[in-house]
Scaffold this motif. Structure first.
Motif, short mmCIF file in Angstrom:
data_model
loop_
_atom_site.label_atom_id
_atom_site.label_comp_id
_atom_site.label_asym_id
_atom_site.label_seq_id
_atom_site.Cartn_x
_atom_site.Cartn_y
_atom_site.Cartn_z
N THR A 152 17.84 41.36 13.36
CA THR A 152 18.84 42.42 13.35
C THR A 152 20.08 42.00 14.14
OG1 THR A 152 17.81 43.48 15.28
CG2 THR A 152 17.13 44.25 13.10
N GLY A 153 21.17 42.72 13.89
CA GLY A 153 22.42 42.42 14.59
C GLY A 153 23.21 41.29 13.97
N VAL A 154 22.81 40.88 12.76
CA VAL A 154 23.50 39.79 12.08
C VAL A 154 23.66 40.13 10.59
CG1 VAL A 154 22.64 38.01 13.66
CG2 VAL A 154 21.35 38.56 11.59
N VAL A 155 24.50 39.32 9.92
CA VAL A 155 24.72 39.47 8.48
C VAL A 155 23.78 38.54 7.73
CG1 VAL A 155 26.40 39.19 6.62
CG2 VAL A 155 27.13 40.16 8.82
N HIS A 156 23.13 39.07 6.68
CA HIS A 156 22.20 38.29 5.86
C HIS A 156 22.74 38.18 4.43
CE1 HIS A 156 18.68 38.35 8.65
NE2 HIS A 156 19.26 39.46 9.08
N PRO A 157 22.43 37.10 3.73
CA PRO A 157 22.76 37.04 2.29
C PRO A 157 21.98 38.11 1.53
CG PRO A 157 22.21 34.86 3.16
CD PRO A 157 21.83 35.84 4.21
N GLY A 158 22.67 38.85 0.70
CA GLY A 158 22.01 39.91 -0.04
C GLY A 158 20.88 39.41 -0.93
N LEU A 159 21.06 38.24 -1.56
CA LEU A 159 20.04 37.68 -2.44
C LEU A 159 18.74 37.43 -1.69
CD1 LEU A 159 22.02 35.17 -4.67
CD2 LEU A 159 20.66 37.08 -5.48
N ARG A 160 18.85 36.93 -0.47
CA ARG A 160 17.64 36.65 0.31
C ARG A 160 16.92 37.94 0.67
NH1 ARG A 160 13.14 34.06 1.08
NH2 ARG A 160 12.52 33.81 3.26
N LEU A 161 17.67 38.97 1.06
CA LEU A 161 17.03 40.25 1.38
C LEU A 161 16.36 40.84 0.15
CD1 LEU A 161 19.66 41.99 3.69
CD2 LEU A 161 17.52 40.88 4.36
N LEU A 162 17.01 40.74 -1.00
CA LEU A 162 16.42 41.27 -2.22
C LEU A 162 15.09 40.58 -2.53
CD1 LEU A 162 16.50 43.07 -4.70
CD2 LEU A 162 17.97 41.38 -5.82
N GLU A 163 15.06 39.27 -2.37
CA GLU A 163 13.80 38.55 -2.60
C GLU A 163 12.70 39.06 -1.67
OE1 GLU A 163 11.76 34.26 -1.74
OE2 GLU A 163 13.95 34.34 -1.81
N LEU A 209 22.95 44.17 -3.78
CA LEU A 209 22.58 42.99 -3.00
C LEU A 209 22.83 41.69 -3.75
CD1 LEU A 209 21.47 45.03 -1.01
CD2 LEU A 209 19.41 43.64 -0.77
N LEU A 210 22.90 41.77 -5.08
CA LEU A 210 23.24 40.58 -5.85
C LEU A 210 24.70 40.17 -5.64
CD1 LEU A 210 21.50 41.40 -9.25
CD2 LEU A 210 20.83 39.63 -7.62
N ARG A 211 25.50 41.08 -5.06
CA ARG A 211 26.94 40.87 -5.02
C ARG A 211 27.54 40.79 -3.61
NH1 ARG A 211 25.60 43.80 -9.56
NH2 ARG A 211 26.79 43.28 -11.45
N GLN A 259 22.70 39.56 -16.12
CA GLN A 259 23.75 39.18 -15.19
C GLN A 259 23.84 37.66 -14.98
OE1 GLN A 259 25.93 41.51 -13.74
NE2 GLN A 259 24.92 42.81 -15.26
N ARG A 260 22.97 36.94 -15.67
CA ARG A 260 22.94 35.47 -15.59
C ARG A 260 22.77 34.99 -14.14
NH1 ARG A 260 24.47 33.64 -20.60
NH2 ARG A 260 25.65 35.11 -21.90
N ILE A 261 21.84 35.62 -13.45
CA ILE A 261 21.53 35.23 -12.07
C ILE A 261 20.57 34.04 -12.11
CG2 ILE A 261 20.57 35.98 -9.86
CD1 ILE A 261 23.18 37.38 -10.67
N ASP A 262 21.04 32.89 -11.70
CA ASP A 262 20.23 31.67 -11.72
C ASP A 262 19.69 31.43 -10.31
OD1 ASP A 262 19.00 29.32 -12.36
OD2 ASP A 262 20.85 28.12 -12.36
N ASN A 263 18.60 32.10 -10.00
CA ASN A 263 17.99 31.97 -8.68
C ASN A 263 16.47 31.88 -8.88
OD1 ASN A 263 16.70 32.84 -6.10
ND2 ASN A 263 18.83 33.03 -5.44
#
Length: 308
Positions: A152-163, A209-211, A259-263
């Motif tokens: 907590t207290g930091v910014v995370h990539p939305g894609l990682r949180l979604l996973e 979170l994808l964006r 959405q052509r999300i290549d992850n």
């Protein structure tokens, strides 16, 4: 522009007990941050006293509180009601508060300050109190705050949180603990009409979170009221949660493809979780939980081998 507010609060309601609605609105009025507007959306309530209470709140503070309803006073669901409110909103930040939940006084002030400090974050969320004590001893449960599960207290990539949400490795935020930049909601077409009630919040989170990146706070920003009339509790009583979860994952897989999300990690998480939860026709209902436990054990063993 005249009439604009910094924060727009969206509160749909349908036959909410009047005292719940009154308490939710009171928690908005009690915010230390005062540059807000509250949009109350009546989703076709059949209890006139609830609609009257909402109109009464709007009449007492018309410069900040508005009352909306669907054409012909239809019941269209929470997501469609949030969409209607978003179209009417004027704030640059949007916060969600369900009509049976409440906010501590500093919630909006802290959310706005965080988004101001972290311009690259489109979303900020914190923890919630799962709130049973409002009913005294009637529910037989204690209040608790879940472990958030990430730093907590930091910014995370939305894609990682979604996973991590999909894999159920971290706590999924409640709507009353999250704030969005309005433009992000508009760009992602966040609120789809006809979403299933239990997983419509996770559909929303997936879209945004994808964006964007996300700030995660350790602050408790809401009291999430536990009661037998909630959408989640009703689904649990009917034994529908697993089925609805699989339907959400099916929707998410299709959405990622559209959405052509290549992850690969994200797609793999969706496939694994869907396999884990899906009930095969050859499995008797009495054995579903046992089979699911075996599947979960197998998944964890496979992941341990991969990580090793």
């Amino acid at each position: 522009m005249k009439g604009e507010r910094r924060v727009s609060i969206i509160m749909p309601f349908y036959d909410t007990p009047v005292d719940f609605l009154d308490q939710a609105v009171a928690s908005v009025l009690g915010q230390t941050f005062e540059d807000w507007e509250l949009v109350l959306v009546d989703d076709g309530s059949t209890i006139e006293e609830v609609s009257e209470a909402a109109r009464r709140h709007a009449g007492r503070d018309p410069s900040r509180i508005r009352y909306l309803q669907h054409p012909a006073f239809e019941n269209r669901g929470t997501s469609a009601s949030r969409r209607l409110a978003l179209e009417a909103c004027r704030g640059e930040i949007v916060a969600l508060l369900d009509s049976d939940d409440i906010w501590p006084p500093a919630t909006l002030a802290e959310q706005v300050a965080i988004l101001d400090r972290h311009p690259k974050a489109g979303v900020s969320y914190g923890n919630v109190l799962y709130w049973s004590s409002w009913a005294g001893e009637a529910l037989g449960q204690e209040d608790y705050e879940p472990e958030i599960g990430v730093r907590t207290g930091v910014v995370h990539p939305g894609l990682r949180l979604l996973e991590l949400f999909i894999r159920q490795r971290i706590a999924i935020p409640c709507p009353c603990s999250i704030a969005f930049r309005r433009g992000l909601l508009e760009q992602s077409d966040a609120f789809e009409a006809g979403n299933p009630g239990v997983y419509e919040d996770q559909m929303l989170y997936a879209k945004v979170l994808l964006r964007t990146d996300v700030f995660v706070s350790d602050r408790c920003w809401g009291r999430y009221r536990q009661h037998p009339g909630s959408v989640c509790k009703i689904a649990e009583q009917r034994g529908e949660v697993a089925l609805l979860h699989v339907e959400y994952l099916d929707w998410l897989r299709c959405y990622l493809q559209e959405q052509r999300i290549d992850n690969p990690r994200l797609m793999a998480a969706v496939r694994r979780q869907s396999w884990l939860l899906r009930r095969h026709s050859w499995v008797p209902s009495s054995q579903y939980q046992r089979v699911r436990w075996v599947k979960k054990w197998a998944l964890r063993a496979a992941e341990a081998l991969i990580e090793a």
